[in-house]
Design an enzyme around this catalytic site. Structure first.
Site, mmCIF file in Angstrom:
data_model
loop_
_atom_site.group_PDB
_atom_site.id
_atom_site.type_symbol
_atom_site.label_atom_id
_atom_site.label_comp_id
_atom_site.label_asym_id
_atom_site.label_seq_id
_atom_site.Cartn_x
_atom_site.Cartn_y
_atom_site.Cartn_z
ATOM 1 N NE ARG A 74 -2.278 1.739 3.446
ATOM 2 C CZ ARG A 74 -2.508 1.430 4.714
ATOM 3 N NH1 ARG A 74 -3.326 0.460 5.023
ATOM 4 N NH2 ARG A 74 -1.914 2.084 5.670
ATOM 5 C CG HIS A 78 -7.087 2.412 5.895
ATOM 6 N ND1 HIS A 78 -7.313 1.204 5.272
ATOM 7 C CD2 HIS A 78 -8.203 2.697 6.591
ATOM 8 C CE1 HIS A 78 -8.521 0.771 5.604
ATOM 9 N NE2 HIS A 78 -9.080 1.661 6.390
ATOM 10 C CE1 TYR A 87 0.084 2.467 8.369
ATOM 11 C CE2 TYR A 87 -0.697 4.237 9.779
ATOM 12 C CZ TYR A 87 -0.829 3.464 8.641
ATOM 13 O OH TYR A 87 -1.858 3.703 7.779
#
Length: 164
Positions: A74, A78, A87
């Site tokens: 990714r 998100h 993160y």
């Protein structure tokens, strides 16, 4: 007859996949359902096509469902409210962007002599023009009726969900 495609971007919101499962691969989870699981490079258009073609043929022939795990990384948040800087490794994101699927497939087509740079640029321009026209049309639409949210959800909507 079904083909299940798991788009494994290696994250569950902000949690890495290693913290979500102890399975070696998500395709391995198909065993628990008694179906085959196949793992492919999700950024390789031809690999995904071949896995899907084989799974569809299997399903149509009465062989039952297949799970395809398409693995990639990714390279975007998100959601719009997500700040992945907390993160993710930005260098890993840039590496993933450098190997994205459309650019890779474009190179395959050029190497095969099927696509020229001129045609690729024309397609990109056409896509951008269509996108901009779609945005303009969407922005010109009247605001949606808020009642649409509830019309098929409640027989008698709660009072606090009604206008006025």
């Amino acid at each position: 007859p079904a083909v299940f495609v798991c788009n494994n971007n290696q994250w569950a919101i902000s949690t890495p996949i290693e913290a979500q499962t102890r399975a070696e691969t998500l395709a391995d989870k198909a065993v628990g359902y008694g179906i085959p699981g196949v793992r492919v490079d999700g950024l390789d258009v031809l690999a995904v096509y071949e896995a899907a073609r084989a799974a569809v043929e299997r399903a149509r022939a009465g062989g039952g469902p297949t799970l395809i795990e398409a693995v990639h990384y990714r390279a975007a948040p998100h959601a719009t409210a997500d700040d992945p800087c907390a993160y993710i490794d930005q260098a890993r994101v840039e590496e993933a962007r450098a190997h994205e699927c459309l650019g890779r497939y474009e190179e395959v087509l050029k190497s095969a002599g099927v696509l020229t740079e001129e045609r690729a640029e024309a397609v990109r321009k056409e896509a951008e023009d269509l996108m901009r026209a779609g945005i303009t049309a969407a922005e010109a639409e009247a605001p949606a009726d808020p009642e649409l949210l509830f019309r098929n959800a409640y027989v008698d909507p709660p009072g606090n969900m009604r206008n006025g």
